[in-house]
Scaffold this active site. Structure first.
Site, mmCIF file in Angstrom:
data_model
loop_
_atom_site.group_PDB
_atom_site.id
_atom_site.type_symbol
_atom_site.label_atom_id
_atom_site.label_comp_id
_atom_site.label_asym_id
_atom_site.label_seq_id
_atom_site.Cartn_x
_atom_site.Cartn_y
_atom_site.Cartn_z
ATOM 1 N N ASP A 472 -4.176 -27.616 43.262
ATOM 2 C CA ASP A 472 -5.233 -28.628 43.393
ATOM 3 C C ASP A 472 -6.605 -27.963 43.478
ATOM 4 O O ASP A 472 -6.728 -26.754 43.713
ATOM 5 C CB ASP A 472 -4.954 -29.438 44.676
ATOM 6 C CG ASP A 472 -5.509 -30.855 44.606
ATOM 7 O OD1 ASP A 472 -6.376 -31.122 43.761
ATOM 8 O OD2 ASP A 472 -5.066 -31.686 45.422
ATOM 9 N N ASP A 534 -5.549 -39.766 40.934
ATOM 10 C CA ASP A 534 -5.103 -40.200 42.267
ATOM 11 C C ASP A 534 -4.853 -41.699 42.273
ATOM 12 O O ASP A 534 -4.260 -42.227 43.209
ATOM 13 C CB ASP A 534 -6.157 -39.839 43.327
ATOM 14 C CG ASP A 534 -5.950 -38.420 43.846
ATOM 15 O OD1 ASP A 534 -4.888 -37.842 43.589
ATOM 16 O OD2 ASP A 534 -6.866 -37.900 44.505
HETATM 17 C C1 GLA Z 1 -5.931 -34.460 46.007
HETATM 18 C C2 GLA Z 1 -4.742 -34.729 45.109
HETATM 19 C C3 GLA Z 1 -3.720 -35.551 45.850
HETATM 20 C C4 GLA Z 1 -3.289 -34.852 47.097
HETATM 21 C C5 GLA Z 1 -4.506 -34.547 47.957
HETATM 22 C C6 GLA Z 1 -4.139 -33.681 49.149
HETATM 23 O O1 GLA Z 1 -6.651 -35.608 46.234
HETATM 24 O O2 GLA Z 1 -5.139 -35.350 43.942
HETATM 25 O O3 GLA Z 1 -2.615 -35.802 45.018
HETATM 26 O O4 GLA Z 1 -2.625 -33.662 46.767
HETATM 27 O O5 GLA Z 1 -5.521 -33.863 47.227
HETATM 28 O O6 GLA Z 1 -5.223 -33.391 49.931
#
Ligand code: GLA
Length: 719
Positions: A472, A534
């Site tokens: 990420d 997300d």
């Molecule tokens: C980002 C990712 C999510 C999750 C969060 C965790 O927003 O897109 O899927 O992994 O971080 O903090």
């Protein structure tokens, strides 16, 4: 195939020709890009371009000439492909042909950046060296063409041949000078939870459009993929040209429509905030840009790019391997978990047929919220007393693979690593650095910082049986200390990613950036799948996955079934709709499965069985978009196997309507002479019937109703 005929270069792909010529003055001019032409001498091209009565010393002007790598201020006054402050401090430049080289079966060599590889295809690369003798530099423009594809990959290298420093202010990777026509520009813009919305605008004389991003990564807001389409081109018809930048930093696609209506389209590193100094003898590589052409509309571009990316861009051995169906704990628990909770999710998931458990954010340092411990990559024993190794074993004992979340490029100010090395973050001296999601970015332009990131991740990966990694990156880049920093950072990112992914070739890596903020071909070269957004609401996902699939393979589009009301937009959709939308993607779950009812669990089990049958098709089929959710109340798409013997179709009616029309969806890509049976209903159809008359999806009388069909070649009698 590359044909060099006197002063003409003719590049031929599967159905495409790209022709350029060196004129009497040594200029490298563009003649044609489009449907494949027979090779002829095209000698007249040179003459045509010599008779213009212009204002250059040769009595002609480049302002009216289509060119391959144009300069500004000599006789062309349009936006240039590059701008260099030369050894004398001036910027006027003229590039003329010096030499060329054709290499068999070799990809481009682009130092520090990913690009297409040749693999088992036949490809040739043409490097043309252009020189500016007065200014003291050379530009090598490279073109790779594959016999099997309709793409031409381009890149540029600049070499300082003078004895003084020169400074590059801008350097585009590809330039396409196209004759006047009624073009439309299609691009993909959005933001967090609404990535890659599809936008289309007519190209009118005089416009200058900069589709660019200066947010650090390739960005949620603008994707480095664009199309230039003939007026009205749709999924199945019309001429379409596309450009994909294989790059994960600040990018720009610049379109200019000049006084004659001619169009210049260029793609490369965003010149804004960019500068690069070359000492004597040094060189600079610009990232690769992949051009694609189709005379069969947008769908033709997609299917070609999907093949190219799956076969000749993604390096991971997982690219063409069935991906495990996962369950991720993020939306189930967020930061609030302990081993017991996670194991209960894993056990229930295993009962339904899930294959991989992914432990998301919150497993390290003292992390119970976003504000602390990012960068301290040691397990939080309060939450995971067995440690990562012990916990992975417990997950393995349940019968699942184990995967782990990282954010290797960031730190919280409240972390041991930041306290120890406060100077390791991206910052401008003398200015208090800004935080985003309580984070700073690590300065990956520095070797010791890259080394830290590599070691931190590799130590964990070698300490346990970790078979999947979600990588990420949750913030944009601010506090940029100097021009060119973003490119240097991007090279650091590639170095770190290259080292880690090649050190662990068996691990399945998934890219992510606050959802789909870094969904680009650069990341795909290392990681075969990317968390798409997300926003996991099935209805928003219809749009996001529809438009993402235009430029990127379905096998890269990670798609999860999550809980309702949806955590991002509160929408209620049925479990069926959520799964139906996720099948055309890399399928998984991200919810607290222990809270599901018995009947929901039974449904989940069936969904997993469905996906296990579908997933080989999702890796290498041909994708057809059938109904556009941006334009209508419907969304429909299908994946058809290369041999046309199998197809999966998803149709959705977004808002329910009483007394509405009987919707028909005409399928594409099937064999009209084949018969097909729908495995879900046992209905038998002729391929011709499905193509020309279509199907009538059975929608329920409620919002967001979906209907899926799984067609297999049928050899029995037509009932
Ligand atoms: C980002 C990712 C999510 C999750 C969060 C965790 O927003 O897109 O899927 O992994 O971080 O903090």
């Amino acid at each position: 195939m590359i044909i060099k005929n006197k002063n003409i270069f003719h590049l031929q792909g599967k159905h495409v020709s790209y022709i350029m010529a060196v004129n009497e003055c040594g200029d490298l001019l563009h003649y044609y890009y489009g449907k494949k032409l027979r090779d002829r001498s095209y000698e007249w091209v040179k003459q045509k371009w010599s008779v213009w009565n212009g204002y250059g010393p040769d009595k002609w002007t480049l302002d009216i000439c289509p060119q391959e790598y144009p300069a500004y201020g000599y006789t062309d006054l349009r936006t240039p492909a590059y701008s260099i402050v030369n050894k004398n401090g001036g910027t006027v430049s003229r590039l003329t042909y010096k030499s060329h080289r054709i290499t068999e079966n070799s990809a481009q060599e682009i130092d520090g950046m990913p690009c297409l590889f040749v693999g088992d295809k036949h490809a040739q690369t043409l490097d043309i060296t252009l020189e500016d003798q007065n200014a003291g530099f050379e530009v090598i423009v490279s073109y790779t063409v594959f016999d099997e594809y309709d793409v031409i990959a381009r890149s540029v290298k600049i070499v300082n041949t003078s004895d003084k420093e020169i400074t590059i202010d801008s350097v585009y990777s590809t330039v396409l000078d196209m004759p006047k026509d009624n073009y439309e520009l299609i691009y993909f813009s959005g933001g967090w939870a609404k990535e890659r919305g599809m936008y289309r605008s007519a190209v009118k004389q005089g416009v200058k459009i900069d589709i660019s991003n200066a947010r650090g990564g390739s960005g949620h807001n603008i994707n480095p993929f664009v199309m230039l389409a003939s007026e009205g081109a749709d999924e199945t018809s019309g001429e379409v040209y596309s450009m994909t930048l294989v790059y994960s930093g600040n990018h720009s696609t610049m379109l200019e429509c000049d006084q004659f209506g001619n169009v210049r389209l260029m793609q490369g590193i965003n010149p804004f905030g960019f500068e690069w100094t070359l000492k004597k003898g040094e060189c600079f590589y610009a990232p690769q840009s992949i051009m694609c052409y189709s005379d069969k509309g947008i769908g033709g571009i997609s299917r070609e790019l999907h093949d190219v990316m799956r076969q000749n861009l993604c390096r991971s051995k997982w690219t063409n391997t069935e991906r495990p169906i996962l369950i991720n704990n993020w939306e189930a628990t967020y930061f609030d978990f302990d081993e017991e909770k996670l194991l209960s999710i894993a056990e229930e998931a295993k009962n339904q047929g899930v294959e991989l458990f992914v432990l998301d954010d919150g497993w390290f340092g003292d992390r119970n919220d976003e504000e602390t411990s990012m960068g301290d990559w040691n397990v939080n024993l309060k939450k995971i007393p067995s440690g990562i190794d012990g916990f992975a074993k417990k997950i393995n004992n349940i019968g699942l693979k184990f995967g782990l979340w990282f954010e290797p490029e960031s730190v919280n100010p409240d972390s041991d690593i930041y306290r120890k090395h406060p100077d390791w973050i991206v910052h401008s001296p003398g200015i208090e650095p800004t935080q985003s999601r309580f984070e700073y970015l690590l300065d990956l332009t520095r070797d010791e910082v890259c080394e830290y990131a590599v070691n931190a991740v590799c130590n964990i990966l070698s300490s346990a049986n970790i078979e999947y990694v979600k990588w990420d990156m949750n913030r944009p880049m601010t506090d940029i200390p100097y021009k060119g920093f973003n490119h240097k950072f991007t090279l650091g990112f590639y170095k770190v990613m290259d080292f880690i992914t090649s050190s662990f070739p068996d691990i399945l890596f998934e890219g992510c950036s606050g959802g789909g903020g870094r969904f680009d071909a650069g990341v795909l070269a290392y990681m075969p799948q990317i968390w798409t957004s997300d926003n996991s609401d099935a209805v928003k996902r219809m749009e996001i996955q529809y438009s993402t699939s235009i430029g990127y393979p379905v096998s890269s589009i990670s798609a999860h079934v999550t809980a309702v009301p949806n955590h991002q937009n509160g929408r209620m959709t049925s479990l069926k709709t959520r799964a139906d939308v996720a099948y055309c993607g890399i399928f998984g779950y991200e919810l607290d499965i222990t809270k599901m009812s018995k009947s929901e669990l039974e449904e989940v089990k069936k969904q997993i069985e469905i996906d296990k049958k579908l997933r080989p098709l999702m890796l290498n089929g041909d994708f057809y978009r059938l109904e556009n959710p941006y334009k209508s109340n419907y969304c429909a798409w299908s994946m058809v196997s290369k041999d046309k013997s199998e197809a999966f179709v998803m149709c959705a009616k977004i808002l329910s309507e009483a007394n509405c029309e009987e919707k028909r969806v005409k399928l594409q890509g099937l064999d009209p002479n084949m018969d097909y049976i729908d495995e879900y209903t046992s209905n038998v159809y002729g391929g011709d019937e499905l193509l020309y008359n279509g199907i009538k999806p059975e929608f329920g009388l409620y919002d967001f109703s979906t209907h899926i069909i799984y067609l297999k070649k049928y050899n029995g009698e037509i009932r």
